[in-house]
Design a protein around this motif. Structure first.
Motif, PDB file in Angstrom:
ATOM      1  N   PRO A 140       0.833  -1.207   0.000  1.00  0.00           N
ATOM      2  CA  PRO A 140       0.000   0.000   0.000  1.00  0.00           C
ATOM      3  C   PRO A 140       0.868   1.258   0.000  1.00  0.00           C
ATOM      4  CG  PRO A 140       0.130  -0.913   2.201  1.00  0.00           C
ATOM      5  CD  PRO A 140       0.809  -1.902   1.299  1.00  0.00           C
ATOM      6  N   ASN A 141       0.287   2.355  -0.444  1.00  0.00           N
ATOM      7  CA  ASN A 141       0.988   3.631  -0.407  1.00  0.00           C
ATOM      8  C   ASN A 141       0.177   4.639   0.388  1.00  0.00           C
ATOM      9  OD1 ASN A 141      -1.110   4.466  -2.121  1.00  0.00           O
ATOM     10  ND2 ASN A 141       0.084   3.994  -3.951  1.00  0.00           N
ATOM     11  N   GLU A 142       0.650   5.868   0.468  1.00  0.00           N
ATOM     12  CA  GLU A 142      -0.035   6.887   1.257  1.00  0.00           C
ATOM     13  C   GLU A 142      -1.422   7.183   0.712  1.00  0.00           C
ATOM     14  OE1 GLU A 142       2.337  10.357   1.661  1.00  0.00           O
ATOM     15  OE2 GLU A 142       3.960   9.346   2.724  1.00  0.00           O
ATOM     16  N   ASP A 143      -1.580   7.136  -0.600  1.00  0.00           N
ATOM     17  CA  ASP A 143      -2.892   7.376  -1.189  1.00  0.00           C
ATOM     18  C   ASP A 143      -3.893   6.321  -0.738  1.00  0.00           C
ATOM     19  OD1 ASP A 143      -1.999   9.621  -2.530  1.00  0.00           O
ATOM     20  OD2 ASP A 143      -1.578   8.553  -4.393  1.00  0.00           O
ATOM     21  N   ALA A 144      -3.460   5.054  -0.689  1.00  0.00           N
ATOM     22  CA  ALA A 144      -4.342   3.985  -0.239  1.00  0.00           C
ATOM     23  C   ALA A 144      -4.762   4.211   1.203  1.00  0.00           C
ATOM     24  CB  ALA A 144      -3.642   2.636  -0.388  1.00  0.00           C
ATOM     25  N   ALA A 145      -3.826   4.579   2.052  1.00  0.00           N
ATOM     26  CA  ALA A 145      -4.150   4.826   3.456  1.00  0.00           C
ATOM     27  C   ALA A 145      -5.151   5.966   3.593  1.00  0.00           C
ATOM     28  CB  ALA A 145      -2.877   5.140   4.237  1.00  0.00           C
ATOM     29  N   ARG A 146      -5.012   6.993   2.761  1.00  0.00           N
ATOM     30  CA  ARG A 146      -5.957   8.108   2.803  1.00  0.00           C
ATOM     31  C   ARG A 146      -7.356   7.649   2.410  1.00  0.00           C
ATOM     32  NH1 ARG A 146      -2.114  11.721   1.380  1.00  0.00           N
ATOM     33  NH2 ARG A 146      -2.285  11.135  -0.812  1.00  0.00           N
ATOM     34  N   VAL A 147      -7.422   6.844   1.352  1.00  0.00           N
ATOM     35  CA  VAL A 147      -8.712   6.316   0.903  1.00  0.00           C
ATOM     36  C   VAL A 147      -9.338   5.463   1.992  1.00  0.00           C
ATOM     37  CG1 VAL A 147      -9.811   4.733  -0.735  1.00  0.00           C
ATOM     38  CG2 VAL A 147      -8.178   6.440  -1.555  1.00  0.00           C
ATOM     39  N   TRP A 148      -8.517   4.634   2.649  1.00  0.00           N
ATOM     40  CA  TRP A 148      -9.054   3.797   3.728  1.00  0.00           C
ATOM     41  C   TRP A 148      -9.636   4.643   4.853  1.00  0.00           C
ATOM     42  CZ3 TRP A 148      -4.301   0.023   4.390  1.00  0.00           C
ATOM     43  CH2 TRP A 148      -4.188  -0.768   3.236  1.00  0.00           C
ATOM     44  N   GLY A 149      -8.933   5.693   5.239  1.00  0.00           N
ATOM     45  CA  GLY A 149      -9.438   6.540   6.320  1.00  0.00           C
ATOM     46  C   GLY A 149     -10.751   7.193   5.965  1.00  0.00           C
ATOM     47  N   VAL A 150     -10.856   7.685   4.744  1.00  0.00           N
ATOM     48  CA  VAL A 150     -12.091   8.335   4.302  1.00  0.00           C
ATOM     49  C   VAL A 150     -13.224   7.316   4.212  1.00  0.00           C
ATOM     50  CG1 VAL A 150     -13.196   9.515   2.369  1.00  0.00           C
ATOM     51  CG2 VAL A 150     -10.913  10.218   3.120  1.00  0.00           C
ATOM     52  N   CYS A 151     -12.944   6.152   3.645  1.00  0.00           N
ATOM     53  CA  CYS A 151     -13.982   5.127   3.516  1.00  0.00           C
ATOM     54  C   CYS A 151     -14.432   4.601   4.871  1.00  0.00           C
ATOM     55  CB  CYS A 151     -13.486   3.988   2.640  1.00  0.00           C
ATOM     56  SG  CYS A 151     -13.355   4.419   0.886  1.00  0.00           S
ATOM     57  N   SER A 152     -13.525   4.549   5.835  1.00  0.00           N
ATOM     58  CA  SER A 152     -13.907   4.138   7.177  1.00  0.00           C
ATOM     59  C   SER A 152     -14.973   5.066   7.740  1.00  0.00           C
ATOM     60  CB  SER A 152     -12.682   4.129   8.092  1.00  0.00           C
ATOM     61  OG  SER A 152     -13.058   3.868   9.426  1.00  0.00           O
ATOM     62  N   ALA A 153     -14.797   6.353   7.508  1.00  0.00           N
ATOM     63  CA  ALA A 153     -15.784   7.324   7.986  1.00  0.00           C
ATOM     64  C   ALA A 153     -17.091   7.214   7.209  1.00  0.00           C
ATOM     65  CB  ALA A 153     -15.215   8.735   7.867  1.00  0.00           C
ATOM     66  N   LEU A 154     -16.998   7.070   5.884  1.00  0.00           N
ATOM     67  CA  LEU A 154     -18.202   7.037   5.047  1.00  0.00           C
ATOM     68  C   LEU A 154     -19.019   5.773   5.249  1.00  0.00           C
ATOM     69  CD1 LEU A 154     -16.767   8.444   1.695  1.00  0.00           C
ATOM     70  CD2 LEU A 154     -18.120   9.662   3.419  1.00  0.00           C
ATOM     71  N   LEU A 155     -18.374   4.679   5.664  1.00  0.00           N
ATOM     72  CA  LEU A 155     -19.097   3.428   5.910  1.00  0.00           C
ATOM     73  C   LEU A 155     -19.624   3.336   7.334  1.00  0.00           C
ATOM     74  CD1 LEU A 155     -16.819   0.901   4.005  1.00  0.00           C
ATOM     75  CD2 LEU A 155     -19.178   1.481   3.440  1.00  0.00           C
ATOM     76  N   ASP A 156     -19.377   4.362   8.120  1.00  0.00           N
ATOM     77  CA  ASP A 156     -19.881   4.404   9.485  1.00  0.00           C
ATOM     78  C   ASP A 156     -21.360   4.815   9.461  1.00  0.00           C
ATOM     79  OD1 ASP A 156     -19.962   4.332  12.208  1.00  0.00           O
ATOM     80  OD2 ASP A 156     -18.706   6.090  12.535  1.00  0.00           O
ATOM     81  N   TYR A 157     -22.043   4.560  10.562  1.00  0.00           N
ATOM     82  CA  TYR A 157     -23.443   4.974  10.701  1.00  0.00           C
ATOM     83  C   TYR A 157     -23.536   6.493  10.560  1.00  0.00           C
ATOM     84  CZ  TYR A 157     -28.045   5.505  12.910  1.00  0.00           C
ATOM     85  OH  TYR A 157     -29.354   5.826  13.179  1.00  0.00           O
ATOM     86  N   PRO A 158     -24.389   6.996   9.681  1.00  0.00           N
ATOM     87  CA  PRO A 158     -24.463   8.447   9.448  1.00  0.00           C
ATOM     88  C   PRO A 158     -24.904   9.218  10.694  1.00  0.00           C
ATOM     89  CG  PRO A 158     -25.581   7.218   7.704  1.00  0.00           C
ATOM     90  CD  PRO A 158     -25.303   6.241   8.808  1.00  0.00           C
ATOM     91  N   THR A 159     -24.182  10.260  11.011  1.00  0.00           N
ATOM     92  CA  THR A 159     -24.500  11.134  12.135  1.00  0.00           C
ATOM     93  C   THR A 159     -24.351  12.590  11.691  1.00  0.00           C
ATOM     94  OG1 THR A 159     -22.201  11.181  12.889  1.00  0.00           O
ATOM     95  CG2 THR A 159     -23.629   9.441  13.798  1.00  0.00           C
ATOM     96  N   GLU A 160     -24.789  13.501  12.519  1.00  0.00           N
ATOM     97  CA  GLU A 160     -24.594  14.916  12.216  1.00  0.00           C
ATOM     98  C   GLU A 160     -23.112  15.245  12.110  1.00  0.00           C
ATOM     99  OE1 GLU A 160     -26.631  17.251  15.106  1.00  0.00           O
ATOM    100  OE2 GLU A 160     -28.643  16.666  14.427  1.00  0.00           O
ATOM    101  N   GLU A 161     -22.314  14.595  12.949  1.00  0.00           N
ATOM    102  CA  GLU A 161     -20.869  14.837  12.926  1.00  0.00           C
ATOM    103  C   GLU A 161     -20.260  14.400  11.592  1.00  0.00           C
ATOM    104  OE1 GLU A 161     -22.335  14.907  16.945  1.00  0.00           O
ATOM    105  OE2 GLU A 161     -22.504  13.361  15.397  1.00  0.00           O
ATOM    106  N   LEU A 162     -20.716  13.259  11.081  1.00  0.00           N
ATOM    107  CA  LEU A 162     -20.215  12.797   9.793  1.00  0.00           C
ATOM    108  C   LEU A 162     -20.577  13.780   8.685  1.00  0.00           C
ATOM    109  CD1 LEU A 162     -18.965  10.746   7.857  1.00  0.00           C
ATOM    110  CD2 LEU A 162     -21.172   9.562   7.804  1.00  0.00           C
TER     111      LEU A 162
END
Length: 232
Positions: free
Chosen positions: A10-32
């Motif tokens: 993996p590279n830094e771009d992959a890690a960035r995508v993982w972090g963003v997708c982790s948030a987007l796949l979380d239960y939607p909240t006002e904070e999200l």
């Protein structure tokens, strides 16, 4: 199950995508919803994620929450728990869950049991890879690649109430799979078999790990709290 490591890393771009997708796949909240601009800035004009960002901005929060629960919590084929696809509710799954905890410990952190979440939750693995140890998360994702791909297939083929096909959350799985090696040969065959046959069906009690994750409530993972605890 894929036990060998992928040839590439993996590279830094992959890690960035993982972090963003982790948030987007979380239960939607006002904070999200409030964090969407910041998250999108980490992956500007991403070919897969732009539509999901737009969807979460357009749809009322209550509707997004209802759709999320219907998709991930009430549908076995869309469970966000990676070992479920390989083992179902069989005795072997308990050992696989322990391996996830050991992998986090290898990265220098302890799984936070008090959150009441399972360590194989896809969001947890992605958060771990984005913020703690990219290489270990890479190994976990590739070891459980069939589950990741089955979730992608299930979400891209999701039937919506209006007759359209494709869950908005499929975008996140497409983005994640794009960071992983291309499936070929035995790996591709394993995914095909899993899609055709589904997870094992043997029912057992997984003491200490909760009930069937596909039938549970909203995930306890949030964008603000990584589910793996503080460094040892």
């Amino acid at each position: 199950m894929f036990r060998r490591r992928a040839a590439s890393k993996p590279n830094e771009d992959a890690a960035r995508v993982w972090g963003v997708c982790s948030a987007l796949l979380d239960y939607p909240t006002e904070e999200l919803i409030a964090s969407l601009d910041d998250l999108e800035a980490l992956t500007p004009e991403h070919p897969h994620l732009a539509g999901l960002f737009d969807h979460l901005r357009r749809v009322p929060l209550a509707e997004a929450q209802q759709d999320y629960v219907a998709t991930f919590d009430h549908t076995r084929k869309c469970a966000l728990y990676l070992t479920y696809f390989a083992y179902g509710d069989t005795r072997r799954r308990g050992a696989a869950l322990v391996q996830f905890k050991e992998a986090y410990r290898e990265g220098g952190v302890e799984w936070a049991e008090e959150l009441g979440e399972l360590p194989d939750h896809l969001c947890a693995v992605l958060q771990f890879g984005a913020t703690v140890d990219t290489d270990i998360a890479w190994r976990l994702l590739n070891d459980h690649r069939a589950g990741v791909e089955m979730l992608r297939v299930a979400l891209t083929g999701w039937r919506n109430d209006d007759g359209s096909v494709g869950s908005p959350w499929a975008a996140a799985l497409l983005a994640i799979c794009a960071t992983l090696p291309e499936l070929k040969g035995e790996d591709a065959d394993a995914v095909r078999r899993l899609v055709e046959q589904g997870p094992p069906a043997e029912e057992v009690g997984l003491s200490g790990y909760g009930a069937d994750p596909a039938l549970s409530g909203p995930a306890l993972i949030s964008t603000a709290t990584i589910p793996v605890g503080a460094p040892r």
